[in-house]
Scaffold this active site. Structure first.
Site, PDB file in Angstrom:
ATOM      1  N   SER A  85       0.788  -1.237   0.000  1.00 33.29           N
ATOM      2  CA  SER A  85       0.000   0.000   0.000  1.00 33.29           C
ATOM      3  C   SER A  85       0.816   1.281   0.000  1.00 33.29           C
ATOM      4  CB  SER A  85      -0.950   0.005   1.202  1.00 33.29           C
ATOM      5  OG  SER A  85      -2.021  -0.892   0.988  1.00 33.29           O
ATOM      6  N   LYS A  88       0.084   3.665  -2.731  1.00 32.65           N
ATOM      7  CA  LYS A  88      -0.993   4.654  -2.631  1.00 32.65           C
ATOM      8  C   LYS A  88      -0.454   6.085  -2.590  1.00 32.65           C
ATOM      9  CE  LYS A  88      -4.628   1.810  -0.407  1.00 32.65           C
ATOM     10  NZ  LYS A  88      -4.048   0.455  -0.369  1.00 32.65           N
ATOM     11  N   SER A 143      -5.855   2.797   4.787  1.00 28.25           N
ATOM     12  CA  SER A 143      -5.333   2.158   3.582  1.00 28.25           C
ATOM     13  C   SER A 143      -6.434   1.414   2.844  1.00 28.25           C
ATOM     14  CB  SER A 143      -4.189   1.191   3.938  1.00 28.25           C
ATOM     15  OG  SER A 143      -3.320   1.012   2.864  1.00 28.25           O
TER      16      SER A 143
END
Length: 406
Positions: A85, A88, A143
């Protein structure tokens, strides 16, 4: 006679090239790797400072000054690994400024239809209207892949968003990154590096909204009607969860975990007016390991690392006048110039240079002697009216490897 001389000269040149010291051969063949050629070397890269933490098990890590972009120390900075993640951050770099934070959006079933099974979720429900700010809180704090997919559909779809993220990565000169999904979930071929993740963080922190979201500890999230529930940031150095103390001066930015990628984390902290960035990828230890190693590297950076001299730099985006560079080699990592892989010195020892020079001159001497001997033999044969013998075949490795080139 000309053919004999030509082959002999080639043999001499081949032997000379093979005898060059490793550092000389490397420098001759090197291209300008993004961030600096030294970042393509294996092992720890550091200059002018000592005392790095000893218990570092990450497969890759890097420390950089956020303001200047100077890289203070690194380990396999361009190694391509699954980012989880932390990708991101690139998603935010690409999409964040497209929508006003006060804008509102009603989620549909289609917005949530393509979320990978097993994803981390913030708890978005179809039929509920969310503000753009709340969706980004879902991305940064929890997340949430559901929040990422809703924003991607608002942006024209997942495929369009992936293409824009890849283009953004190329503009940022994050050349180790290959985007397959906008959320960082495990997908074949989805890769990034400590260098690239640090680029994403540095660029994102220039934006006030990005900086605010990644530093938010808790927020109230819509549950339908007038109901809300609290969400907490999963960055343990920011919140002090799971037995960790909060890190003094931490301002974000993003953590990640998947079963394939393991733990990844990019953190930023400010002390004494200086902001430093640390990225840690895939440490051996699970649980708090990625945070503990990040904290240890930050501690070093604010302490012993104050005397460190740059081993590379975070480049500027092409769209902002950054000079174009080349990606780090994919097939191999350049070995440190002297010593075992991971040598921090980056210099050849006098003994190493002397040995290399001696070997080179010895081979040159042997080659020149062979060339003169053949010329004398050919000349003698010509003077006697005899036919010169056919030249002997060169050894297979005389021209840098022959048929067995490596």
């Amino acid at each position: 006679m000309r053919e004999s001389s030509r082959l002999s000269r080639r043999a001499v040149l081949g032997l000379t090239a093979a005898a060059l010291p490793l550092s000389t051969a490397t420098e001759a063949a090197a291209t300008t790797v993004v961030g600096g050629d030294r970042l393509a070397r294996a092992g720890v890269q550091v200059r002018g400072a000592s005392g790095l933490p000893k218990k570092l098990t990450a497969r890759s890590w890097m420390i950089a000054d956020c303001a200047s972009g100077e890289i203070l120390a690194s380990f396999n900075a361009h190694r391509r690994l699954a980012p989880a993640s932390t990708l991101k951050m690139l998603f935010a770099d690409t999409v964040l400024k497209k929508f006003d934070r006060n804008g509102r959006y009603k989620v549909t079933d289609a917005d949530l239809a393509d979320i990978p099974a097993g994803s981390s979720l913030v708890g978005i429900k179809p039929g509920i209207t969310y503000t753009v700010e709340q969706l980004w809180q879902g991305v940064f704090l929890r997340s949430g892949n559901d929040a990422v997919h809703v924003l991607s559909h608002m942006n024209g779809g997942v495929a369009k968003t992936v293409a824009e993220m890849q283009a953004r990565a190329e503009d940022l000169q994050a050349l180790d990154t290959h985007v397959v999904s906008p959320d960082g979930f495990d997908h074949k071929g989805q890769l990034s590096s400590a260098y690239d993740l640090t680029l994403f963080a540095r660029h994102g922190l220039k934006d006030d909204d990005f900086r605010a979201y990644c530093g938010t500890r808790t927020a109230d999230f819509p549950a339908g009607g007038k109901k809300t529930f609290q969400i907490q940031n999963t960055d343990r150095l920011l919140t002090g969860a799971w037995g960790l103390k909060t890190y003094d001066g931490l301002i974000g930015v993003k953590n990640g975990y998947t079963s394939h990628a393991g733990n990844t984390f990019t953190g930023a902290a400010t002390r004494g007016g200086r902001t430093l960035l640390v990225t840690v990828m895939h440490p051996d230890a699970g649980g708090n390991g990625v945070y503990e190693q990040t904290a240890a590297l930050l501690d070093w950076s604010f302490g012993h690392g104050r005397s460190a001299q740059a081993v590379g730099t975070l480049v500027d985006p092409l769209s902002e006048g950054g000079a174009s560079a080349s990606p780090a080699p994919r097939h191999r990592t350049v070995r440190a110039a002297a010593g075992a892989p991971g040598s921090a010195s980056g210099k050849d020892s006098p003994l190493h240079l002397a040995e290399g020079a001696a070997g080179t001159f010895a081979l040159l001497g042997a080659g020149v002697w062979a060339l003169r001997r053949r010329r004398r033999a050919a000349g003698a044969a010509g003077a006697a009216g005899a036919v010169a013998p056919a030249p002997e075949p060169a050894p297979e490795n005389a021209e840098g490897g022959g048929r067995h080139r490596r």
